[in-house]
Design an enzyme around this catalytic site. Structure first.
Site, PDB file in Angstrom:
ATOM      1  N   ALA A  66       8.152  -9.083   5.652  1.00 43.87           N
ATOM      2  CA  ALA A  66       7.898  -7.808   6.314  1.00 43.87           C
ATOM      3  C   ALA A  66       8.209  -6.709   5.301  1.00 43.87           C
ATOM      4  CB  ALA A  66       8.792  -7.681   7.536  1.00 43.87           C
ATOM      5  N   GLY A 111       8.754 -12.772   6.658  1.00 44.99           N
ATOM      6  CA  GLY A 111       7.578 -12.642   7.531  1.00 44.99           C
ATOM      7  C   GLY A 111       6.341 -13.322   6.955  1.00 44.99           C
ATOM      8  N   GLU A 134      16.004 -13.372   4.991  1.00 48.70           N
ATOM      9  CA  GLU A 134      16.440 -12.222   5.791  1.00 48.70           C
ATOM     10  C   GLU A 134      17.948 -12.003   5.774  1.00 48.70           C
ATOM     11  OE1 GLU A 134      14.142 -14.429   6.718  1.00 48.70           O
ATOM     12  OE2 GLU A 134      12.464 -13.414   7.673  1.00 48.70           O
TER      13      GLU A 134
HETATM   14  N1  CAA Z   1       8.816  -5.177   1.395  1.00 49.95           N
HETATM   15  C1  CAA Z   1       8.457  -4.084   0.709  1.00 49.95           C
HETATM   16  N2  CAA Z   1       8.224  -4.080  -0.631  1.00 49.95           N
HETATM   17  C2  CAA Z   1       8.350  -5.251  -1.276  1.00 49.95           C
HETATM   18  C3  CAA Z   1       8.716  -6.443  -0.627  1.00 49.95           C
HETATM   19  C4  CAA Z   1       8.944  -6.386   0.787  1.00 49.95           C
HETATM   20  N3  CAA Z   1       9.245  -7.461   1.498  1.00 49.95           N
HETATM   21  N4  CAA Z   1       8.794  -7.418  -1.540  1.00 49.95           N
HETATM   22  C5  CAA Z   1       8.466  -6.872  -2.724  1.00 49.95           C
HETATM   23  N5  CAA Z   1       8.205  -5.545  -2.573  1.00 49.95           N
HETATM   24  C6  CAA Z   1       7.831  -4.580  -3.592  1.00 49.95           C
HETATM   25  C7  CAA Z   1       9.014  -4.185  -4.438  1.00 49.95           C
HETATM   26  O1  CAA Z   1       9.776  -3.169  -3.816  1.00 49.95           O
HETATM   27  C8  CAA Z   1       8.328  -3.717  -5.689  1.00 49.95           C
HETATM   28  O2  CAA Z   1       7.802  -2.419  -5.463  1.00 49.95           O
HETATM   29  P1  CAA Z   1       8.080  -1.235  -6.543  1.00 49.95           P
HETATM   30  O3  CAA Z   1       7.314  -1.697  -7.756  1.00 49.95           O
HETATM   31  O4  CAA Z   1       7.473  -0.051  -5.869  1.00 49.95           O
HETATM   32  O5  CAA Z   1       9.542  -1.157  -6.757  1.00 49.95           O
HETATM   33  C9  CAA Z   1       7.124  -4.651  -5.810  1.00 49.95           C
HETATM   34  O6  CAA Z   1       6.927  -5.189  -4.494  1.00 49.95           O
HETATM   35  C10 CAA Z   1       7.359  -5.809  -6.760  1.00 49.95           C
HETATM   36  O7  CAA Z   1       8.544  -6.465  -6.375  1.00 49.95           O
HETATM   37  P2  CAA Z   1       9.723  -6.820  -7.374  1.00 49.95           P
HETATM   38  O8  CAA Z   1       9.791  -5.818  -8.478  1.00 49.95           O
HETATM   39  O9  CAA Z   1      10.972  -7.019  -6.587  1.00 49.95           O
HETATM   40  O10 CAA Z   1       9.191  -8.208  -7.966  1.00 49.95           O
HETATM   41  P3  CAA Z   1      10.067  -9.401  -8.557  1.00 49.95           P
HETATM   42  O11 CAA Z   1       9.101 -10.342  -9.177  1.00 49.95           O
HETATM   43  O12 CAA Z   1      11.184  -8.896  -9.385  1.00 49.95           O
HETATM   44  O13 CAA Z   1      10.734 -10.112  -7.263  1.00 49.95           O
HETATM   45  C11 CAA Z   1      10.715 -11.028  -5.014  1.00 49.95           C
HETATM   46  C12 CAA Z   1       9.907 -10.730  -6.309  1.00 49.95           C
HETATM   47  C13 CAA Z   1      11.795 -12.067  -5.333  1.00 49.95           C
HETATM   48  C14 CAA Z   1       9.746 -11.563  -4.010  1.00 49.95           C
HETATM   49  C15 CAA Z   1      11.397  -9.717  -4.541  1.00 49.95           C
HETATM   50  O14 CAA Z   1      10.417  -8.692  -4.503  1.00 49.95           O
HETATM   51  C16 CAA Z   1      12.000  -9.828  -3.171  1.00 49.95           C
HETATM   52  O15 CAA Z   1      13.087 -10.377  -3.033  1.00 49.95           O
HETATM   53  N6  CAA Z   1      11.314  -9.279  -2.167  1.00 49.95           N
HETATM   54  C17 CAA Z   1      11.836  -9.238  -0.807  1.00 49.95           C
HETATM   55  C18 CAA Z   1      11.728 -10.589  -0.129  1.00 49.95           C
HETATM   56  C19 CAA Z   1      12.354 -10.510   1.245  1.00 49.95           C
HETATM   57  O16 CAA Z   1      13.523 -10.252   1.414  1.00 49.95           O
HETATM   58  N7  CAA Z   1      11.525 -10.772   2.280  1.00 49.95           N
HETATM   59  C20 CAA Z   1      11.981 -10.720   3.661  1.00 49.95           C
HETATM   60  C21 CAA Z   1      11.687  -9.380   4.247  1.00 49.95           C
HETATM   61  S1  CAA Z   1      12.427  -9.142   5.839  1.00 49.95           S
HETATM   62  C22 CAA Z   1      11.429  -9.970   6.907  1.00 49.95           C
HETATM   63  O17 CAA Z   1      10.408 -10.530   6.544  1.00 49.95           O
HETATM   64  C23 CAA Z   1      11.874  -9.900   8.356  1.00 49.95           C
HETATM   65  C24 CAA Z   1      11.074 -10.656   9.314  1.00 49.95           C
HETATM   66  O18 CAA Z   1      11.237 -11.821   9.512  1.00 49.95           O
HETATM   67  C25 CAA Z   1      10.125  -9.976  10.153  1.00 49.95           C
END
Ligand code: CAA
Length: 260
Positions: A66, A111, A134
């Site tokens: 998400a 998500g 999460e």
């Molecule tokens: N939401 C919003 N933006 C996201 C995102 C997310 N889930 N995941 C990545 N992005 C964005 C980053 O903010 C970044 O944007 P900027 O360039 O503007 O800063 C861009 O995508 C690239 O990401 P990274 O620089 O972090 O890329 P990376 O290769 O270093 O890392 C990753 C990749 C490990 C996937 C890391 O991005 C990450 O940990 N993302 C979040 C994953 C996460 O926690 N997902 C769960 C979300 S909560 C959820 O889903 C709740 C639910 O059940 C409904």
């Protein structure tokens, strides 16, 4: 209909839906979820569409969860509404009467993993990574992760993923039954197509009833599930497809199913 955050393309009998926010690793914001639902509603009754492949734009990510930037601004009431609305859309995918395959390229997190699990099957490229991270954000899965993951991989494995937030690679996801098939990244869509094309040669009404029987049956006792199966089995005998399928077998030819 024009979409901003997804792409919808029909190629042959397959509708290809691509989550198209590669700069945000295809994170799902409310608008993307709504467009996904609208695209599915658009093709649901399209007789030219026999199945769907959902994937993410770019090679790095299927869906990285998400949209955390959107989530960060939620209060308890809006978070609950967001969760309920997303659950409804994933339920729509799960109950869709045509097969939907998630073609997972790269990150499939939170998500994103929940979206993939709502699809009927999952194929993954060897660079795919799965997880429910999460808890690292101080929240928990809100789109069915705590419910669909144990149903797919068992309680112990699901709890390990949900509680540690650790990612697993595609091989491990395949080993534990989260993924149906693995493929080289360049063959990902072809692998999903291969499964769909096997289904396209079958009776569409029977396919629809199989999806219903498996989905609903998992929520019932064995006795109730068996009753459901018998009812749907009987219903197959009202279809032209049933007459055509059995006649074709006896006449030693390929059936020409009409989906009626
Ligand atoms: N939401 C919003 N933006 C996201 C995102 C997310 N889930 N995941 C990545 N992005 C964005 C980053 O903010 C970044 O944007 P900027 O360039 O503007 O800063 C861009 O995508 C690239 O990401 P990274 O620089 O972090 O890329 P990376 O290769 O270093 O890392 C990753 C990749 C490990 C996937 C890391 O991005 C990450 O940990 N993302 C979040 C994953 C996460 O926690 N997902 C769960 C979300 S909560 C959820 O889903 C709740 C639910 O059940 C409904």
């Amino acid at each position: 209909m024009a979409y901003e955050l997804i792409l919808l393309e029909k190629i042959g009998k397959t509708a290809h839906i691509t989550i198209n926010r590669p700069k945000a690793l295809n994170a799902l914001n409310v608008k993307t979820m709504n467009e996904l639902q609208e695209a599915l509603a658009e093709i649901r009754d399209d007789a030219g569409v026999g199945g769907v492949i959902i994937t993410g734009a770019g090679e790095k990510s299927f869906v990285a969860g998400a949209d955390i930037k959107e989530l960060a601004g939620q209060d308890p009431v809006s978070a609950k509404e967001f969760s309920l609305a997303s659950q409804k859309i994933l339920g729509y995918i799960e109950q869709f009467p045509k097969p939907i395959i998630a073609a997972v390229n790269g990150f499939c997190l939170g998500g994103g993993c929940e979206l993939a699990m709502a699809c009927h099957m999952r194929v993954a490229s060897k660079n795919a990574r799965f997880g429910q991270p999460e808890v690292s954000l101080g929240i928990m899965p809100g789109n069915g992760g705590t419910q669909r993951l144990p149903r797919l991989v068992g309680k112990g494995r699901a709890l390990e993923l949900v509680l540690t937030g650790n990612m697993i690679d595609a091989e491990e996801a395949h080993r534990i039954g989260l993924v149906n098939r693995l493929s080289a990244p360049e063959a990902l869509i072809a692998t999903a197509e291969e499964i769909l094309s096997a289904i396209y040669s079958k009776g569409p009404v029977a396919v629809k009833f199989c999806i219903e029987a498996v989905n609903h049956g998992l929520e019932l006792t064995l006795e109730e599930g068996i009753q459901l199966e018998s009812n749907l089995f009987g219903l197959c005998f009202t279809t032209e497809d049933m007459k055509e399928g059995t006649r074709a077998f006896i006449e030693k030819r390929k059936p020409d199913f009409k989906g009626k």
